[in-house]
Enzyme design. Structure first.
Site, mmCIF file in Angstrom:
data_model
loop_
_atom_site.group_PDB
_atom_site.id
_atom_site.type_symbol
_atom_site.label_atom_id
_atom_site.label_comp_id
_atom_site.label_asym_id
_atom_site.label_seq_id
_atom_site.Cartn_x
_atom_site.Cartn_y
_atom_site.Cartn_z
ATOM 1 N N GLY B 114 0.796 -1.228 0.000
ATOM 2 C CA GLY B 114 0.000 0.000 0.000
ATOM 3 C C GLY B 114 0.823 1.270 0.000
ATOM 4 O O GLY B 114 0.328 2.354 0.248
ATOM 5 N N ASP B 163 1.560 -1.079 -13.963
ATOM 6 C CA ASP B 163 2.133 -1.869 -12.866
ATOM 7 C C ASP B 163 2.285 -3.334 -13.244
ATOM 8 O O ASP B 163 3.295 -3.963 -12.932
ATOM 9 C CB ASP B 163 1.259 -1.757 -11.612
ATOM 10 C CG ASP B 163 1.364 -0.387 -10.963
ATOM 11 O OD1 ASP B 163 1.949 0.528 -11.587
ATOM 12 O OD2 ASP B 163 0.861 -0.228 -9.834
#
Lengths: 335, 335
Positions: B114, B163
């Site tokens: 995160g 990503d």
């Protein structure tokens, strides 16, 4: 005879928008602040000039000079520098008026010297006004501003008329460098009293070196730096409109954007950045470096929360000065 | 039977240049890093999937699910989020291959979850590779990348392929948003091992909100923000050339300029700024936010002084991760 005693004062200044970019032809907005330099002249019967710089952020200093001889009783670099402006101001006024008289001169400053708040211009202008008034002359503002600029040029070798203009006239001015080292100076309509807090940390770099640093970056990455400088110019134009319209929210946001662009030019540092973010956390509408950067001052627009912003800046390790924007220019006080 | 046990891994990533500007059509440079997520699959004889997230920066977590039922034995928000990627990756692979088998799956991460280092994409891709290999299939990189993107879209609602591309292929890629939500992804030549330090602080704002913040600033000041975004695009183009030419000095300077522009867009904060200046003081060639900002990560280019920069970041209150840029993409380890 009971000697004449004249006190004149002149305000400090902050650059609101456009520092560094102004070197490359973009406009800058410069405002007077509520903090001032006071110069009191008391004529003497001889040709001695005795200067007492009782409050130039140093414990106290007495300087005496006759003709070319300068006797400094306490040596503090910055104060000496302020004294050079004062002495030169007397020389310039004497030459302009064709009159010289000895005097006891007392200088008092409500601002730190050498922080980029225009104290040297304020010292020059307040001295010109005080000394010339004591001599019995009532110079026009135009004359005071021009002589002040001359003093700055004599002491520094080169100077813009920005600082001496704003300290003479007060308010907010828009300055633009024209071709051939000429400047266009335009006064903005008076702004209502805008509460600001100035944060101050010791400078780590000199203005000259910071200007050279930006130039070097520009030489290496012209396409990028030109765009950043032009964007600062656009921000300044928008800020002028926001200031005239008293749109403080927009003014604050534009300060923050301008700050990032100054950071991108490499003239911020960790301590200034801490002050800037501390001010914003405490509720400032906007905050940015004012002046050349590399230490020195930041300005925070803080209507309604000046006290909180002041505390935040202190906690972040800076000196804080609560004041306002756009106060009156140079003036003679009762004599 | 003695069950098959397959470990696959996939790297994290950093955005080197162009975050936020990429949303508006400017290019971005994204690089894999030396820190990885490892996923081990051991097939079971039943249809139960048991997930052990032993090292997702939380003390330990066991999740069991059968069909639609998900049993979480310890509830930690972020890990659950990582587990969602894992579970969806298994679903997507099963559907793609037309095969489903129960499995014990162990996830281990060398990176905080995160923080904006692309752990979710790495979890998705490493799971796809590990689970499909355990099932006896040898998917192509293209398939893994595409399925990984699908997982991100399913979990998040929308996602860029950035990503999942970088974690599949490794190295450095240049990404550009084309019209109609399509992306152009181009691999750069392999860069030699570039030492970096990643600084990490708790996030204060979500990516979604930061993107919205930039959009709001752009809506209010289009002329200014468009220029800033275009300038970031130019910096990214110059950085690509510097990276290919191994010109680290230029790369570092461009990082610093890019950082100021990110600051001008309002997505930095005091803690990130402290980390950035601390890294520079310790000798980093350049440092900037990486990713969306608002807390999260900064990256410092630190050839020859990784240790000093690591210490400086820690002293400034951040977590520091010493690693390198451009490491290998997803891979299957011995089975």
């Amino acid at each position: 005879m009971s000697s004449t005693k004249v006190t004149a004062s002149a305000p400090g200044k902050v650059t609101l928008f456009g520092e560094h970019a102004v070197v490359y032809g973009e406009p800058a907005l410069v405002a007077s602040i509520g903090k001032r330099v006071y110069v009191t002249t008391e004529l003497r019967d001889d040709d001695h000039v005795r200067i007492v710089a009782s409050d130039l952020q140093v414990p106290g200093l007495t300087v005496t000079f006759t003709g070319e001889e300068l006797i400094v009783e306490t040596d503090y670099g910055r104060t000496i520098s302020a004294v050079a402006y004062l002495k030169t101001a007397i020389d310039v006024v004497s030459k302009y008026l064709g009159v010289f008289k000895g005097a006891n001169i007392v200088v008092r400053s409500e601002m730190p010297v050498g922080a980029g708040l225009g104290t040297s211009a304020a010292v020059a202008v307040a001295t010109i006004l005080s000394y010339s008034t004591a001599l019995g002359y009532a110079l026009k503002k135009e004359e005071v501003a021009r002589l002040g600029w001359e003093v700055e040029k004599l002491v520094q070798g080169a100077a813009s008329p920005m600082d001496t203009s704003i300290t003479t006239y007060g308010g907010v001015i828009k300055v633009k460098l024209l071709s051939g080292n000429d400047y266009e100076v335009k006064a903005l309509p008076r702004v209502s009293d805008l509460p600001i807090v100035i944060g101050y940390v010791e400078r780590e770099a000199r203005t000259k070196d910071l200007i050279a640093k930006v130039k070097s970056l520009k030489d290496r990455y012209p396409e990028i730096v030109d765009r950043i400088i032009r964007t600062i110019g656009l921000i300044t134009e928008m800020a002028e409109a926001a200031l005239i319209g008293s749109d403080l929210i927009t003014l604050g946001e534009l300060m923050n954007v301008n700050q990032g662009l100054l950071d991108s030019l490499g003239i911020s540092n960790r301590r200034l950045s801490e002050l800037i973010y501390a001010a914003r956390s405490a509720g400032a509408l906007g905050s940015k470096i004012t002046g050349a950067g590399g230490g020195g001052c930041i300005i925070a627009l803080a209507p309604g929360n000046q006290d909180a912003v002041e505390v935040a800046i202190r906690l972040a390790g800076g000196h804080a000065i609560k004041t306002s924007l756009g106060g009156p220019g140079a003036m003679v006080h009762g004599w």
